[in-house]
Design a protein around this motif. Structure first.
Motif: not given
Lengths: 254, 108
Positions: A65-67, B51-52, B57-58, B74-75
């Protein structure tokens, strides 16, 4: 029977554009495999490592749901944020009804549909409303929900084509009926020039209405096509992704 | 409140792990678990929305790589580094207040 890939359920449930869905699937799958290998290095048995890796990385209902909220199209995110998501369907119906109303006015003026032509003119108005409603449904799925699956896409396209054919047929039938009526009047020699121009006007109006509905239906769908092509390409890649990854069972790994 | 605080802590944990260097998602999950002695862990893919969100948000930068098979790394970005410092300071203040409050309650 071949066991299902652990991410197959995620693919079915995750209602985001296919491009985003593929990204999530590839990311999670690569992490699951690497995590399993890492856990095996740390002394887990293959089956135990696989279970532990999947438990950590495969998204559950809440995560899905969050994705979905994160990866919805911009219009969908805006609609969710403002509460317009619940009103989108009603807005589609309103637009379709408004369009049908406008066509109804044109029909009454052009074909005199309040008289004997009503039997063919009014179904055309309904066809235009159905075309608009069908298009709105596809557009909402693409630009608000972000997820128009192949099965529904095929059904909506078939409906669109059916309605386009119906609109053309009704237009042709209406025009033919007017031509037939005009010839009848000519044979009876009861056809004064003003009446003839009236008849020509009705013939042209019927034909134009059918043609306009068809053009509206076709061009409306054409506007969706670039996105539909992109979605289809991504869906092929998703299928290829699953085809290339037979579930890794402990026995196969050993 | 609890959900917001927990979300914030999770974000800062991810940023703290990435401060050590770029990592894949699973490495971040393992590292958080190890560095917190199992007090915090990501189950059922809960790491990915975090993570997304950080990426949107940069605060982190996600890069697809890998040969034949795509993998995402990811960095931390400069914005993320600043966010970590600010967030950690804010959490420290909040927890200090809470600990003082609890300490006062115990003393009473």
């Amino acid at each position: 029977m071949r066991p299902e890939h652990p991410l197959a359920d995620v693919e079915r449930s995750l209602a985001v554009p296919p491009r985003r869905r593929l990204d999530v699937l590839e990311e999670v799958d690569a992490d699951a495999e690497a995590l399993q290998a890492e856990l095996e290095r740390r002394g887990y048995g293959p089956a135990q490592a696989r279970r532990a890796a999947l438990r950590r990385v495969v998204p559950g209902t809440e995560t899905l749901a969050q994705l979905e909220a994160q990866h919805a199209p911009p219009l969908g995110r805006w609609a969710r944020g403002t509460g317009w998501i619940d009103r989108a369907e009603r807005l589609g119906i309103f637009v379709a009804t408004g369009l049908a109303g406008a066509v109804a006015c044109i029909t009454i003026l052009g074909t005199g549909a309040l008289g004997s032509a009503a039997v063919l003119a009014w179904p055309q108005v309904i066809v235009v409303a159905l075309l608009a409603a069908n298009w709105s449904r596809a557009a909402k799925r693409l630009w608000i929900d972000g997820d128009l699956r192949p099965e529904l896409r095929r059904r909506l396209w078939e409906r669109q084509i059916g309605l386009i054919v119906l609109a053309v047929a009704l237009g042709a039938l209406g025009a033919a009926r007017e031509v037939w009526g005009a010839f009848g009047a000519l044979e009876a020699e009861a056809f004064a020039p003003p009446a003839m121009w009236d008849a020509v006007g009705r013939i042209v109006s019927f034909a134009a209405l059918g043609l306009s509905a068809a053009i509206f239906g076709l061009f409306g769908w054409l506007a969706l096509t670039p996105r539909l092509i992109d979605d289809e390409t991504m869906e092929h890649r998703i299928s290829a992704f699953f085809a290339s990854r037979l579930p890794t069972t402990p026995s196969r790994r050993r | 409140m609890q959900a917001t605080l927990s979300k914030r802590i999770n974000e800062l944990l991810v940023l703290a792990v990435l401060e050590q260097g770029p990592a894949h998602g699973y490495q971040i999950a393992l590292s958080v678990e190890e560095r917190t002695g199992g007090a915090f862990s990501f189950q059922h893919g809960t790491l990915y929305p975090i993570l997304h969100r950080l990426e949107t948000n940069g605060h982190v930068r996600g890069t697809w790589g890998g040969e034949g098979r795509r993998r995402k790394t990811y960095e931390l970005t400069d914005d993320g580094r600043a966010e970590l410092a600010a967030g950690a300071a804010q959490l420290e203040r909040q927890f200090r207040v809470l600990l003082e409050l609890f300490g006062g309650t115990h003393a009473a």
